[in-house]
Design an enzyme around this catalytic site. Structure first.
Site, PDB file in Angstrom:
ATOM      1  N   LYS A 170       0.862  -1.186   0.000  1.00 14.12           N
ATOM      2  CA  LYS A 170       0.000   0.000   0.000  1.00 14.12           C
ATOM      3  C   LYS A 170       0.900   1.237   0.000  1.00 14.12           C
ATOM      4  CE  LYS A 170      -3.876   1.559   2.958  1.00 14.12           C
ATOM      5  NZ  LYS A 170      -4.644   1.207   4.186  1.00 14.12           N
ATOM      6  N   SER A 179      -9.420   1.148   3.231  1.00 13.43           N
ATOM      7  CA  SER A 179      -8.618   1.951   2.348  1.00 13.43           C
ATOM      8  C   SER A 179      -7.553   1.175   1.565  1.00 13.43           C
ATOM      9  CB  SER A 179      -7.928   3.066   3.154  1.00 13.43           C
ATOM     10  OG  SER A 179      -7.077   2.517   4.129  1.00 13.43           O
ATOM     11  N   SER A 185      -9.441  -1.322   7.253  1.00 14.63           N
ATOM     12  CA  SER A 185      -8.884  -1.136   5.904  1.00 14.63           C
ATOM     13  C   SER A 185      -8.212  -2.337   5.269  1.00 14.63           C
ATOM     14  CB  SER A 185      -7.896   0.024   5.911  1.00 14.63           C
ATOM     15  OG  SER A 185      -8.605   1.225   5.829  1.00 14.63           O
TER      16      SER A 185
HETATM   17  N1  GLN Z   1     -12.856   3.071   6.760  1.00 14.55           N
HETATM   18  C1  GLN Z   1     -12.240   3.417   8.004  1.00 14.55           C
HETATM   19  C2  GLN Z   1     -11.987   4.901   8.049  1.00 14.55           C
HETATM   20  O1  GLN Z   1     -12.254   5.546   7.087  1.00 14.55           O
HETATM   21  C3  GLN Z   1     -10.975   2.623   8.210  1.00 14.55           C
HETATM   22  C4  GLN Z   1      -9.784   3.212   7.582  1.00 14.55           C
HETATM   23  C5  GLN Z   1      -8.539   2.442   7.859  1.00 14.55           C
HETATM   24  O2  GLN Z   1      -8.569   1.369   8.478  1.00 14.55           O
HETATM   25  N2  GLN Z   1      -7.426   2.996   7.452  1.00 14.55           N
HETATM   26  O3  GLN Z   1     -11.497   5.415   9.021  1.00 14.55           O
END
Ligand code: GLN
Length: 467
Positions: free
Chosen positions: A72, A147, A171
């Protein structure tokens, strides 16, 4: 045989080389039409592959010799930029690498590219990337999740056998669910975060996205363990366990409410029925505070984001606004130009909940409820070994569906943030679906530091689901 095992077997048998594996992964990454990969790392990857082939000729074969992967784009890597899918870091080249990358490379793995994400990992659909949305591996009209959307799609489409992701509130698990791959979020503090761009330091974790649980175990063993550069990492490391134990499994009552898509709930029920047939004891269990986890998360996490992102000020890293006349103008305009709306929303909410007049009412209250949630999980684990439920309330949704409704977008995280706030290990295991159906995962959650037991059980669950 797992994907990684297959490559290593072929390397051992002289049927393939690190260079061949790297070249073909690079070709697949370049040919990808889902915007999963932001940058291909070609030169450095091929140089490393040549070095590994020399080792192999001398009979040295490591755990991941010649196995390509993508990270990532919030992991610092050599040979590429690290952008966090943001404009502010669009041209940022790190002089060092994340510990996770170093550990994989030390075992012979080759990082061939950087995958797309929601900018600074803020989001659950990869639609918040400054470089455009990643398309779902199964249906291009739908989101990849996020994400770590690019990482999940890269594995689901077979570009690479595994990818690195980060999971702060879902994520890794949610994009794994949306694309039909395995996504493992370890216990908080199991894997070093050195060299990973910080989002929310009290829940940020690093983990693998794979096609099998066995590969997740192998990678976790390599990634876990103390790091001089990250004092937050626990010393015990990770050792896989192999046990035929019959477990007690609790379906979380609150996770099976009507608001959760029936197609998602049905997969959980089907899997638990199969587990019960194999002799595991399945009961229903309540984690009452889980329903408050979302507002707690969206108070605590923005607070930490507002602090962690303060360093992107136009002075030290990345973009600096042109022709600014005062330092305040440098800060303000660089941040305004460099962040996407979702980043700004979180920075503002975070600054608000930490401000002196509101700290007690929001931030401190949220931390108190977080403690209640941790207590609730502990209580539940007095009666069961693992908790089970859906990963997200929906299947992969249509691109644009939540684009103008942040609250609706946050609702997607309702089932992944509770274990994140409690630091618990959790995994998304792909459920069995018919060929024309969208993929969906089942989430299994274990007590803190029971990562090895969780993966042992997840291997069983994945097995019964697809036998
Ligand atoms: N969807 C969650 C958020 O927007 C998780 C994001 C993540 O784990 N980086 O905070």
């Amino acid at each position: 045989m797992s994907e990684i095992e297959r490559i290593i077997k072929n390397i051992e048998a002289g049927k393939t080389t690190a260079t061949l594996e790297t070249e073909s992964a690079i070709l697949r990454a370049k040919a990808d039409d889902s915007n999963a990969i932001l940058e291909v790392i070609e030169e450095r990857a091929l140089e490393r592959a040549a070095g590994i082939d020399k080792e192999i000729e001398q009979g040295i074969i490591r755990k991941l010799s010649g196995v390509p992967f993508v990270a990532k784009d919030n992991f610092l890597t050599l040979g590429s930029k690290t952008t966090a899918a943001s404009k502010i870091l669009e041209n940022f080249k790190s002089p060092l690498q994340a510990t996770a990358i170093e550990r994989l490379e030390a075992e012979g793995a080759i990082c061939i590219g950087k995958s797309n994400l929601d900018s600074f990992a803020h989001g659950g659909s990869t639609e918040n990337s400054y470089f455009g949305v990643t398309l779902n591996a199964k249906d291009k009209a739908r989101v990849a999740g996020g994400s770590s959307g690019g990482s999940a799609v890269a594995v689901a489409k077979g570009i690479v056998p595994f990818a690195l992701g980060t999971d702060t509130g879902g994520s890794i698990r949610q994009p794994a669910s949306f694309n039909g791959v395995v996504g493992f979020k370890p216990s908080y503090g199991l894997i070093s975060r050195f060299g990973v761009i910080a989002m929310a330091s009290s829940t940020d974790t690093v983990g693998p996205i794979t096609t099998s649980v066995a590969d997740a175990e192998l990678l976790t063993e390599i990634l876990a363990g103390q790091d001089k550069k990250d004092m937050n990492v626990m010393s015990d490391g990770f050792k896989p366990v192999e046990s035929g134990k019959k477990y007690r499994v609790g379906i979380i009552k609150e996770y099976m409410a009507d608001g959760v898509d029936k197609k998602v709930r049905d997969r959980v029920v089907e899997l638990t029925e199969k587990l019960a047939e194999k002799g595991h004891k399945v009961i229903e269990i309540s984690v009452p505070t889980a329903k408050y986890a979302l507002p707690v998360y969206y108070t605590v996490v923005p607070a930490e984001i507002s602090s962690n992102l303060a360093r992107y000020d136009g002075v030290r890293y990345g973009l600096r606004a042109k022709d600014a006349k005062t330092i305040a103008e440098v800060y303000g305009r660089s941040r305004d130009e460099g962040f996407v709306d979702e980043n700004k929303r979180r920075i503002l909410i975070g600054a608000f909940v930490l401000s002196s007049g509101f700290y007690d009412a929001y931030y401190q209250k949220a931390q108190k409820v977080r403690t209640l949630l941790i207590n609730d999980f502990n209580q539940a684990f007095n009666n069961v070994d693992f908790l089970i439920g859906p990963v997200a309330p929906t299947l992969a949704f249509k691109i644009g569906k939540n684009a103008h409704d942040p609250l609706q977008a946050y609702m997607e995280d309702i089932l992944t943030v509770p274990p994140s706030l409690a630091g618990l290990p959790a995994i998304s295991v792909p459920a069995k679906v018919a060929g024309d159906e969208l993929p969906v995962g089942v989430q299994i959650i274990a007590p803190y530091v029971k990562d090895a037991e969780l993966l042992n059980f997840a291997r069983v669950a994945h097995g019964v689901e697809h036998e």
